[in-house]
Write an enzyme that holds these catalytic residues in place. Sequence first.
Site, short mmCIF file in Angstrom:
data_model
loop_
_atom_site.label_atom_id
_atom_site.label_comp_id
_atom_site.label_asym_id
_atom_site.label_seq_id
_atom_site.Cartn_x
_atom_site.Cartn_y
_atom_site.Cartn_z
N CYS A 121 5.83 13.09 3.65
CA CYS A 121 4.46 13.40 4.07
C CYS A 121 4.54 14.34 5.26
O CYS A 121 5.62 14.61 5.79
CB CYS A 121 3.69 12.13 4.40
SG CYS A 121 1.89 12.35 4.46
N CYS A 131 -2.41 15.02 6.59
CA CYS A 131 -1.31 15.06 5.64
C CYS A 131 -1.23 16.38 4.88
O CYS A 131 -0.60 16.44 3.82
CB CYS A 131 -1.45 13.92 4.63
SG CYS A 131 -1.52 12.29 5.40
N LYS A 196 -3.24 4.70 -2.97
CA LYS A 196 -3.24 4.52 -1.52
C LYS A 196 -4.68 4.61 -1.02
O LYS A 196 -5.32 5.65 -1.13
CB LYS A 196 -2.36 5.58 -0.85
CG LYS A 196 -2.25 5.43 0.67
CD LYS A 196 -1.32 6.49 1.24
CE LYS A 196 -1.18 6.37 2.74
NZ LYS A 196 -0.26 7.41 3.29
N ARG A 218 -9.17 10.32 6.80
CA ARG A 218 -8.44 10.70 5.59
C ARG A 218 -9.17 10.31 4.30
O ARG A 218 -8.58 10.19 3.24
CB ARG A 218 -7.04 10.06 5.62
CG ARG A 218 -6.20 10.62 6.77
CD ARG A 218 -4.83 9.97 6.86
NE ARG A 218 -4.06 10.62 7.91
CZ ARG A 218 -3.16 10.00 8.68
NH1 ARG A 218 -2.95 8.71 8.53
NH2 ARG A 218 -2.49 10.67 9.60
N LYS A 249 -0.90 0.53 -2.06
CA LYS A 249 -0.95 0.38 -0.61
C LYS A 249 -2.39 0.40 -0.14
O LYS A 249 -3.13 1.32 -0.51
CB LYS A 249 -0.16 1.54 0.04
CG LYS A 249 -0.11 1.49 1.56
CD LYS A 249 0.65 2.70 2.11
CE LYS A 249 0.71 2.62 3.64
NZ LYS A 249 1.43 3.76 4.22
#
Length: 327
Positions: A121, A131, A196, A218, A249
């Site tokens: 990342c 990111c 995620k 994000r 995650k």
Amino acid sequence: MEQLMFDRHRRLRSSENMRALVRENHLRPEDFIYPIFVVEGENIRSEVSSMPDVYHVSLDHLNKEIEELVELGVLSVMVFGVPAHKDEVGSQAYDEHGIVQKAISQIKENFPEMVVIADTCLCQYTDHGHCGVIEGGKILNDPTLDLLARTAVSQAKAGADIIAPSNMMDGFVAAIRHGLDEEGFEDVPIMSYAVKYSSAFYGPFRDAAHSTPQFGDRKTYQMDPANRTEAIREAQSDVDEDADFLIVKPALSYLDIVRDVRERFNVPVVAYNVSGEYSMVKAAAANGWVNERDIVLEKLISMKRAGADLIVTYHAKDASKWLREKN
């Protein structure tokens, strides 16, 4: 008295050995992947303030960390780097002499049997903490893919056994697979952070990785916690792009997603037991509110029961010690 007819479920719970005999899921040290935060400098082993017993380590302390894991039977680590220099494009992420690349090489030279997974990342390496590439306050998808592929190739050259891209850009697995294959690393697998979520459970990690976004959030690239079926679409894309593992995650609040992914896809499923989940247990245990050993092992077995083959967890050292004591 008339004989009542009912099932005698308790027959199989009558003793510890009986319960062990019929136990459906098991934890083993080799199920755990331990995250390590490697930093520039010398003689550094500094505890992360929000994550008790988790440390920033410099390269001169790294071997000792790995030796402890080997002794405990933990077979794999996930390496995160905290660079001394950051810029707008995260150039230290794909520098062949970057901190992660150095750490990977050192581990593989001294502990060739250890499976080294490289987190791929840019957020730890960018001065804005996002990111990807930024233009006009927007995170650009496609220009970021080139940098991710470069990062993955540099990590593979350093000796990484597995590449684990965590950025949630569309097409990231395809771009990395193409980049690896072009450079002759077609046998290096990809452990995709396929599902995620944009989660409040990441706070302590951002403290450890120094990766807090400097503006915004994000949510345009990580998933909405309210969504379930979207997770299958995300995972399907990564499988179609040739991912070898699928990560969900966070883990604890998303066990339904772990089960969904397990039932749908025939590849290894990895649950990421994230920093907030770890630190809450540590804080409660420090106050005497919970039994740390029992709650950690229960939490980890719940992830296996949901369908995880592997678990990324900061509890790996303690859990492995406790499992050894039980045996």
